[in-house]
Design a protein around this motif. Structure first.
Motif, PDB file in Angstrom:
ATOM      1  N   UNK A 131      73.483  20.910  51.182  1.00  0.00           N
ATOM      2  CA  UNK A 131      72.421  21.065  50.181  1.00  0.00           C
ATOM      3  C   UNK A 131      71.295  20.056  50.410  1.00  0.00           C
ATOM      4  N   UNK A 132      71.679  18.840  50.745  1.00  0.00           N
ATOM      5  CA  UNK A 132      70.662  17.805  51.004  1.00  0.00           C
ATOM      6  C   UNK A 132      69.773  18.202  52.175  1.00  0.00           C
ATOM      7  N   UNK A 133      70.414  18.616  53.275  1.00  0.00           N
ATOM      8  CA  UNK A 133      69.632  18.951  54.468  1.00  0.00           C
ATOM      9  C   UNK A 133      68.724  20.156  54.220  1.00  0.00           C
ATOM     10  N   UNK A 134      69.226  21.107  53.416  1.00  0.00           N
ATOM     11  CA  UNK A 134      68.435  22.332  53.198  1.00  0.00           C
ATOM     12  C   UNK A 134      67.247  22.068  52.279  1.00  0.00           C
ATOM     13  N   UNK A 135      67.403  21.212  51.273  1.00  0.00           N
ATOM     14  CA  UNK A 135      66.369  21.122  50.258  1.00  0.00           C
ATOM     15  C   UNK A 135      65.569  19.834  50.263  1.00  0.00           C
ATOM     16  N   UNK A 136      65.834  18.977  51.240  1.00  0.00           N
ATOM     17  CA  UNK A 136      65.037  17.754  51.275  1.00  0.00           C
ATOM     18  C   UNK A 136      63.643  18.031  51.818  1.00  0.00           C
ATOM     19  N   UNK A 137      62.664  17.331  51.243  1.00  0.00           N
ATOM     20  CA  UNK A 137      61.298  17.352  51.767  1.00  0.00           C
ATOM     21  C   UNK A 137      61.226  16.616  53.098  1.00  0.00           C
ATOM     22  N   UNK A 138      62.188  15.686  53.285  1.00  0.00           N
ATOM     23  CA  UNK A 138      62.067  14.765  54.401  1.00  0.00           C
ATOM     24  C   UNK A 138      62.904  15.201  55.600  1.00  0.00           C
ATOM     25  N   UNK A 139      62.488  14.725  56.766  1.00  0.00           N
ATOM     26  CA  UNK A 139      63.217  15.011  58.001  1.00  0.00           C
ATOM     27  C   UNK A 139      64.391  14.032  58.109  1.00  0.00           C
ATOM     28  N   UNK A 140      65.612  14.546  57.959  1.00  0.00           N
ATOM     29  CA  UNK A 140      66.784  13.670  57.941  1.00  0.00           C
ATOM     30  C   UNK A 140      67.300  13.336  59.332  1.00  0.00           C
ATOM     31  N   UNK A 141      66.659  13.878  60.381  1.00  0.00           N
ATOM     32  CA  UNK A 141      67.228  13.679  61.715  1.00  0.00           C
ATOM     33  C   UNK A 141      67.081  12.234  62.191  1.00  0.00           C
ATOM     34  N   UNK A 142      66.214  11.469  61.573  1.00  0.00           N
ATOM     35  CA  UNK A 142      66.105  10.056  61.926  1.00  0.00           C
ATOM     36  C   UNK A 142      66.390   9.153  60.729  1.00  0.00           C
ATOM     37  N   UNK A 143      67.219   9.682  59.809  1.00  0.00           N
ATOM     38  CA  UNK A 143      67.595   8.898  58.634  1.00  0.00           C
ATOM     39  C   UNK A 143      69.113   8.898  58.491  1.00  0.00           C
ATOM     40  N   UNK A 144      69.635   7.779  57.996  1.00  0.00           N
ATOM     41  CA  UNK A 144      71.050   7.709  57.639  1.00  0.00           C
ATOM     42  C   UNK A 144      71.174   7.812  56.126  1.00  0.00           C
ATOM     43  N   UNK A 145      72.123   8.600  55.687  1.00  0.00           N
ATOM     44  CA  UNK A 145      72.399   8.720  54.259  1.00  0.00           C
ATOM     45  C   UNK A 145      73.686   7.956  53.971  1.00  0.00           C
ATOM     46  N   UNK A 146      73.593   6.880  53.194  1.00  0.00           N
ATOM     47  CA  UNK A 146      74.776   6.089  52.842  1.00  0.00           C
ATOM     48  C   UNK A 146      75.272   6.487  51.453  1.00  0.00           C
ATOM     49  N   UNK A 147      76.559   6.776  51.353  1.00  0.00           N
ATOM     50  CA  UNK A 147      77.196   7.095  50.070  1.00  0.00           C
ATOM     51  C   UNK A 147      78.339   6.110  49.876  1.00  0.00           C
ATOM     52  N   UNK A 148      78.350   5.421  48.742  1.00  0.00           N
ATOM     53  CA  UNK A 148      79.385   4.414  48.497  1.00  0.00           C
ATOM     54  C   UNK A 148      80.117   4.713  47.183  1.00  0.00           C
ATOM     55  N   UNK A 149      81.417   4.970  47.280  1.00  0.00           N
ATOM     56  CA  UNK A 149      82.245   5.046  46.085  1.00  0.00           C
ATOM     57  C   UNK A 149      82.619   3.599  45.750  1.00  0.00           C
ATOM     58  N   UNK A 150      82.105   3.092  44.638  1.00  0.00           N
ATOM     59  CA  UNK A 150      82.252   1.676  44.332  1.00  0.00           C
ATOM     60  C   UNK A 150      83.600   1.411  43.662  1.00  0.00           C
ATOM     61  N   UNK A 151      84.230   0.306  44.033  1.00  0.00           N
ATOM     62  CA  UNK A 151      85.428  -0.201  43.361  1.00  0.00           C
ATOM     63  C   UNK A 151      86.609   0.767  43.392  1.00  0.00           C
ATOM     64  N   UNK A 152      86.771   1.470  44.492  1.00  0.00           N
ATOM     65  CA  UNK A 152      87.924   2.368  44.606  1.00  0.00           C
ATOM     66  C   UNK A 152      89.111   1.641  45.231  1.00  0.00           C
ATOM     67  N   UNK A 153      88.885   0.465  45.808  1.00  0.00           N
ATOM     68  CA  UNK A 153      89.984  -0.364  46.310  1.00  0.00           C
ATOM     69  C   UNK A 153      90.767   0.290  47.430  1.00  0.00           C
ATOM     70  N   UNK A 154      91.994  -0.192  47.638  1.00  0.00           N
ATOM     71  CA  UNK A 154      92.822   0.272  48.752  1.00  0.00           C
ATOM     72  C   UNK A 154      93.279   1.711  48.573  1.00  0.00           C
ATOM     73  N   UNK A 155      93.397   2.177  47.310  1.00  0.00           N
ATOM     74  CA  UNK A 155      93.910   3.542  47.121  1.00  0.00           C
ATOM     75  C   UNK A 155      92.894   4.603  47.522  1.00  0.00           C
ATOM     76  N   UNK A 156      91.595   4.263  47.512  1.00  0.00           N
ATOM     77  CA  UNK A 156      90.570   5.169  47.989  1.00  0.00           C
ATOM     78  C   UNK A 156      90.300   6.348  47.068  1.00  0.00           C
ATOM     79  N   UNK A 157      89.671   7.381  47.636  1.00  0.00           N
ATOM     80  CA  UNK A 157      89.188   8.521  46.872  1.00  0.00           C
ATOM     81  C   UNK A 157      89.749   9.794  47.476  1.00  0.00           C
TER      82      UNK A 157
END
Ligand SMILES: [Ca+2]
Ligand SMILES: [Ca+2]
Ligand SMILES: [Ca+2]
Ligand SMILES: [Ca+2]
Ligand SMILES: [Ca+2]
Ligand SMILES: [Ca+2]
Ligand SMILES: [Ca+2]
Ligand SMILES: [Ca+2]
Ligand SMILES: [Ca+2]
Ligand SMILES: [Ca+2]
Ligand SMILES: [Ca+2]
Ligand SMILES: [Ca+2]
Lengths: 219, 219, 219, 219, 219, 219
Positions: free
Chosen positions: D63-89
């Motif tokens: 969805x991001x790639x399809x609907x972004x105004x911007x060219x993502x081919x030279x961008x990194x998208x960082x997603x952080x699940x905060x405080x999930x610890x060792x058990x993860x998501x």
């Protein structure tokens, strides 16, 4: 099935030597081909290589990349250990065999099939000692080869039985340039290639290895 | 389900032969397609290939890259072992089948479906011996094929039962150029292709294998 | 939760069919989207696909890359098996479902949601037989679908109970072009697409499979 | 440590909701940032994501790639699940949370921190049902949020206790465009973005899920 | 086999030192070669390196990339731990050995073979302490070397037996520039290289390590 | 060996803090260097990082890529956790240490070595709470540091013993810009860098964490 070839000259094919179990040698050919690459150029080795064997191919590639006339960045180098079956290939004692097969394919110079060889290789062209040279020489003789290349550092390890002494000539070498001088057919192209390879430093190693008390026996 | 096709000519489809268990053969088709690549060009093989089978596809790719008229760096080569199910594909005895299917797809020349084949392949075009040729020939005959290609080095291993002797013609080959000469339809395009393939060195191997005492039986 | 959609036309969404356990079918949708790529173009499939399912997506990609009007080298193709949960997806019987969803998304032509389908696919467009067709047809009928596409080679396997016979029309197909002719909405765009797909060779396969004695039942 | 933020507007930060054990919810934030890429552009997700969670991020990326105004081919998208610890998501129920955080970061539009959300997502923008909505709503209320977005298909599953009924407004949605209309601050930029997202097909799914007898409970 | 070289000057070859078991040292050479790359430039290390050893090569590469005159983006750097056999290489105490071998190969300046060395390395050029210095110094002496480089932080750990005291000179160093000043042959080229390396910050570390009560003994 | 540096200013080196076992802290330095890349630019972290530690480096890279003056696409960022040995590094509490070391190396601004620090980091610059702050502060004091940075959200967790109270100043921070304002030497360059970093949103987090009843203790 054992498909021994022990005469004539063939491009991209070299008779290697391996040890089976504790006290038996076998002649195993290595074949090479160089092609346009599909993606970025790479070295592709088949025959179920285990880690030391994969690394020996990487070491060989250092020499190929440094001394080839050709730009390898758009070429794939294929190395095939033939008839190794499910058990695959281990160790680094086929390094000079792989180097010779690839250089033969790259430069299109045929290799003597009456010759077999064994030897490890440094990234700078030194031929390093291997294990099982006596069994390997006997296997080459049984397969009908007339000459066998071994590392100079292994000369003292040769305990060949009398029956084979007249069958095969043993040629000790300490540098990859000597291997190719012996193995390749033809003269002018070979000589310029051998001269180029001689410029590698590999002269630091003594012709005869010094056996230490607790040294491991690489094979 | 067994979807045997045993007549006509189809592009990119070749009848391969495999051994099931100890004493039974089966005809398994290989299909190929060549497409524009999405990322860098690659060879993509499906059918749950185990390591030896993956490596046999890499060996075949050496021949494809060397002898194709086309630039493969922006093309993907798809190879599909059909109906292999969860057990997948092992061994390298389908190498000539894969090579024939890919070359047929690349050059757009149909393949004879009344023909089945088995054989391993070196990176330089030699057809190498395989196991189970007798069971494979019988499977091809039962499936209605009229001709079967086997490695020349396996000729001595054929112990076919009388009932099949008149059903199938056995064609021993020692080079990939012979395989394509037999398998492909049409003349002018095929002949130029076969001529190109003949220039590979593969002539070093003897037509008949020499069976050594302790040699393993690759399958 | 079961989110059945069984009417109308939706782009990039196709009703697939799967077998649960031994004797029960389920309708599982596949969704697809095509986007500008971020790195080099790739096919990205989600839904915890196991190896055969991953390979079936690779086989589908051969057809997409060959017959798309568009340059896929800078596009990502997203395939999502919806609601498959932790157990994920195995087997290759959703191949035609994936192919239809992706082509619908690529060409922006809606798909009939009153239709469900099952079928494997060769890299050249043949629809190959699958397992569990009877249970799958019943699941489609229960979910309110009016039509079900199955492989022609599976026609003989349909043992549908009387209660479902009037609920769903069974449409046997042997080539991906027939699947799309049935599934896609609209006419001029669809017809040119279907014509393009017809040029694949897939005509080698018989409409009805020949069941051999010891053949495995792929599912 | 629980670092709840439940008021104001922050760019690239969204309050997600997860289930802990059998009968308890927790509010877990997701943060996103978009940067120039170092190598080829990629989506980088941290927080010890298990396979379903990694795949949910891949689905969001469609969805991001399809609907972004911007060219993502030279961008990194960082997603952080905060405080999930060792058990993860695990699971895919944070898909709309991730999508909202990334779009907020990409378009630089702040997100309402008095809002929490849960919902899975198809590659075409449909909001798909999740598990544990009742516990999640209670967790949002306890954390001081005023509004909670849930999938429309989960509306019937809400069995909220009386004490929470006046604390939080429950907002059922069936498409990602509705999520962003609720979550993002400001008007002109948001409205054009929401309009663009509305053009995705996601309208095929019914507002209320139909619960089948043997359906699994995705969470 | 132990192929000690303990005199003369050789390019791309450095005598390293390792500990075997609890109380015995061994001299193990490292060789390096720099070649045109085939794909994108990379560092290729062989000798069955375990994780800490692989990481020590990555740390060395930071210094190589920062201080080389040459553009490494189209070059491959080969590092070979010779004669390590199946047990391979662990730990990071060969870092200065690897750095010296690679810089010698890159700059084509020979290395003193009467010298052996041990020492870890930071990405900014500090020589960090290692374990087993006493056993290593004795091994170098037994192998005929005249000088041994050790980390300054290990000076206090040297408990060398009297018989070796006159055989080898011990040279403590705290920065990679000192290592190269001692190891490389020749003057003008070496001095400009050493000067360049001196500009790294590595001066923060004290010449003598402070041994804490519960500190681990890296080796 | 413990190589504490606790005075002066060094570029690319920051004193981090870790917990050993249950009730003991240790000061562990992080070093960074930035070099021309060999292949595509990448972040290379050594010290046997476990998954959470690897992810913390990825989170740090978001901030580096976003706020660097320099184009990182042709640069490699090396991060080295020094003297972590075989046990390696786990957790994300060194995030601000890594960020400070890399920014110091990139911008060539020295870091105060009389300072130690601990703190996790969001991809948008928030300093997030960690575990073991009391033990870490005591370790910094024992190692001779004069100041310790901790997350503001951990202020309430500090139960430092009287003997250390006058030895170290505790500096609570909630944003990476505050960390660098404290850690970096010099003024004009630092201030413009700190100003740039302040524009990240990280202001959403409260200065003091709210401890929930069943919250896990990240370390
Ligand atoms: Ca392999
Ligand atoms: Ca000569
Ligand atoms: Ca595969
Ligand atoms: Ca002919
Ligand atoms: Ca996957
Ligand atoms: Ca029509
Ligand atoms: Ca991860
Ligand atoms: Ca609005
Ligand atoms: Ca390796
Ligand atoms: Ca000097
Ligand atoms: Ca690592
Ligand atoms: Ca200031």
């Amino acid at each position: 099935y054992e498909l021994s070839v022990n005469e004539g000259f063939v491009t991209g094919r070299v008779n290697g030597l391996a040890v089976m179990g504790q006290d038996s040698g076998i002649m195993l050919p290595v074949m090479a081909e160089v092609t346009p690459s599909q993606g970025p150029g790479q070295v592709i080795a088949t025959g179920q290589l285990k880690e030391m064997a994969e690394e020996s191919v990487q070491n060989v590639s250092a020499i190929i990349k440094k001394f080839s006339d050709q730009d390898l960045s758009e070429m794939d180098v294929h190395v095939q250990f033939v008839q190794t079956g499910q058990q695959g290939v281990d160790g680094d004692s086929a390094s000079i065999t792989v180097a010779t097969a690839v250089i033969s394919a790259l430069e299109d110079i045929p290799v003597d099939q009456a010759l077999a060889m064994t030897g490890s290789l440094s990234v700078r062209g030194d031929v390093l000692p291997v294990g099982g040279v006596t069994h390997k020489i006997e296997a080459a003789a049984k397969a009908g080869c007339k000459r066998v290349i071994i590392p100079a550092a292994n000369e003292q390890d040769v305990m060949i039985e009398d029956e084979y002494k007249e069958m095969v000539e043993i040629i000790p070498v300490s540098h990859i340039s000597e291997v190719l001088d012996v193995a390749l057919e033809g003269e002018p192209e070979k000589d310029s290639l051998v001269d180029r390879l001689k410029t590698i430093t590999g002269s630091a190693l003594p012709k005869k290895g010094v056996r230490g008390p607790s040294s491991p026996s690489p094979q």
